[in-house]
Design a protein around this motif. Sequence first.
Motif, short mmCIF file in Angstrom:
data_model
loop_
_atom_site.label_atom_id
_atom_site.label_comp_id
_atom_site.label_asym_id
_atom_site.label_seq_id
_atom_site.Cartn_x
_atom_site.Cartn_y
_atom_site.Cartn_z
N ASP A 1 86.38 77.19 -39.90
CA ASP A 1 86.21 76.99 -41.55
C ASP A 1 85.87 75.36 -41.83
N VAL A 2 85.41 75.05 -40.55
CA VAL A 2 84.10 73.87 -40.97
C VAL A 2 83.33 73.66 -40.28
N VAL A 3 82.09 73.16 -40.72
CA VAL A 3 81.32 73.04 -39.35
C VAL A 3 80.35 71.01 -40.16
N VAL A 4 80.25 70.21 -38.62
CA VAL A 4 79.60 68.78 -39.00
C VAL A 4 78.31 69.46 -38.68
N LEU A 5 77.35 68.78 -39.43
CA LEU A 5 75.71 69.03 -39.00
C LEU A 5 75.73 67.40 -38.83
N SER A 6 76.12 66.51 -37.75
CA SER A 6 75.42 65.08 -38.30
C SER A 6 74.19 65.06 -37.57
N MET A 7 72.83 65.75 -38.11
CA MET A 7 72.05 65.62 -37.37
C MET A 7 70.75 65.89 -38.41
N GLY A 8 70.06 65.94 -38.45
CA GLY A 8 68.80 66.03 -39.69
C GLY A 8 67.30 65.82 -39.07
N TYR A 9 66.24 66.05 -39.80
CA TYR A 9 65.57 66.10 -40.10
C TYR A 9 64.00 66.27 -40.76
N TYR A 10 62.99 65.61 -41.55
CA TYR A 10 62.03 65.48 -42.53
C TYR A 10 61.22 66.58 -42.18
N HIS A 11 60.39 66.45 -43.45
CA HIS A 11 59.42 67.70 -43.21
C HIS A 11 57.58 66.62 -43.02
N GLU A 12 57.25 66.67 -42.18
CA GLU A 12 55.86 65.98 -42.24
C GLU A 12 54.97 66.31 -42.60
N ASP A 13 54.67 67.69 -43.25
CA ASP A 13 53.91 68.33 -43.85
C ASP A 13 54.46 69.41 -45.45
N PRO A 14 54.02 68.75 -46.57
CA PRO A 14 54.34 70.34 -47.43
C PRO A 14 54.65 71.42 -46.95
N ASP A 15 53.75 72.05 -45.78
CA ASP A 15 53.83 73.43 -46.01
C ASP A 15 55.18 73.36 -44.84
N ASP A 16 55.51 72.92 -44.45
CA ASP A 16 56.84 72.60 -43.28
C ASP A 16 57.61 72.96 -44.10
N LEU A 17 57.68 73.73 -45.54
CA LEU A 17 59.30 74.10 -45.46
C LEU A 17 59.24 75.77 -45.90
N GLN A 18 58.12 76.14 -45.23
CA GLN A 18 57.92 77.72 -45.31
C GLN A 18 58.77 77.56 -43.70
N TRP A 19 58.68 77.20 -43.17
CA TRP A 19 59.72 76.80 -42.14
C TRP A 19 60.93 76.75 -41.22
N ASP A 20 61.49 75.87 -42.75
CA ASP A 20 63.08 76.17 -43.16
C ASP A 20 63.93 77.28 -42.66
N HIS A 21 63.28 78.43 -42.87
CA HIS A 21 64.09 79.38 -43.44
C HIS A 21 65.09 79.86 -42.55
N PRO A 22 64.67 80.06 -40.92
CA PRO A 22 65.39 79.85 -40.09
C PRO A 22 67.00 79.65 -39.93
N LEU A 23 66.68 78.16 -39.99
CA LEU A 23 68.10 77.39 -40.08
C LEU A 23 68.61 77.68 -41.70
N SER A 24 67.86 77.69 -43.01
CA SER A 24 68.20 77.73 -43.78
C SER A 24 69.19 79.79 -44.23
N ALA A 25 69.15 80.36 -42.88
CA ALA A 25 69.23 81.74 -43.14
C ALA A 25 70.55 81.07 -42.41
N VAL A 26 71.01 81.07 -41.27
CA VAL A 26 72.14 80.65 -40.66
C VAL A 26 72.75 79.80 -41.46
N LEU A 27 73.23 79.08 -41.88
CA LEU A 27 73.77 78.53 -42.58
C LEU A 27 74.45 79.72 -43.92
N ALA A 28 73.10 80.37 -44.32
CA ALA A 28 74.17 80.57 -45.06
C ALA A 28 75.40 82.10 -45.18
N GLN A 29 74.84 82.30 -43.70
CA GLN A 29 75.44 83.07 -43.19
C GLN A 29 76.96 82.85 -43.40
N LEU A 30 77.09 81.79 -42.17
CA LEU A 30 78.25 81.29 -41.90
C LEU A 30 79.35 80.63 -43.56
#
Length: 363
Positions: A138-167
């Motif tokens: 019913d609920v997932v708790v994610l008490s962790m995270g990361y910052y982008h080190e480079d503007p291009d890092d945005l393109q590497w976020d998809h795998p994480l955002s995709a599985v969170l969208a599935q949930l």
Amino acid sequence: MARPVVAIVDSGIGSHEWFGTYALDPAETDGAGVVLRDASLPDGPIGTFPVPEFPEEDAEIGGISTSRLTGPLDPIAGHGTFIAGVVHQKCPDALLLPVRVVGGPGVAIESEVIESLRRLYRYHQLGLAGEEGFHPVDVVVLSMGYYHEDPDDLQWDHPLSAVLAQLREAGVAVVAAAGNDGETRPMYPAAFAPEVDRRGAVPRIVCRHDVSSERPPILTVGALNPDGTTALFSNDGPWVTCLRPGAALVSSIPTTLDGPITPSVRLKEKHTDGYRTTVDPEGFQGGYATWSGTSFAAPVLAGEIASALIDVRRARAAQEPASLGDKRRDDAAAHVSERVRDVWRAITSATNGLTLEESDHPS
């Protein structure tokens, strides 16, 4: 009525009077009717973080892995148990599902977190299908995270955002911690949340990025001090959904944690055979501690959502005939849609009104 299941994607849940016994040997563990310690997939545990060879190196047993010979306790020893205690205090009826993705040093490998979330999604799907030994989440708790080190890092976020969208599309609320650096720089996955205007009495989504009636939002939580002010360390930005108590919280800690740092004073008692000492700074045999961080504000909201889900489902069960409920459960798509609607209602209740525009909100 099924109890809500809250998945704590963290370091595990240790031994405590609320949560039973945790040990490296599964035969020696029990969850006291609260922790789903035996939850796994047919091919192994849900979380991919390896179980240490020695119990003293486990973050939720000994908590000493960074300096194995001399200590002190690891930076996040007991982190998962503390989070579990916060959820349990807010919603005692919730079942807690530990998903191990990080150890005591507090550094998680992103690919392993993503794989663990994918495995959690598989576990959830088996639960939705009614397979024995599995539970819908019913609920997932994610008490962790990361910052982008480079503007291009945005393109590497998809795998994480995709599985969170599935949930979320499968009827799971996702709650993330905002971070503890006093930064406005977006921290992920917290910054996947839609932008929210929190200045009014009712929070309002002002940018619907990655959210719809079929996909509830990621919810990002910052920390409050005990007096209701915002904690100085709490990250902030339009991607922070709400604030919850997160400074000087009291919660559970594994009773097995006992680091090498000792009391500063130890004196022989005059009237008994015992000793009197100052407080042992790394002895947690009492099972409770104080801790501060958005890591602990997030499970406050998670517990509130779990509690609201109980009310939402109780109200729906009272309104619809049992036969209709059974029919919906035979229809997998209808069952998921029902869970998504329930999650949206619980989010709206727990956040004091957060919703889509009226025309787009699930009825």
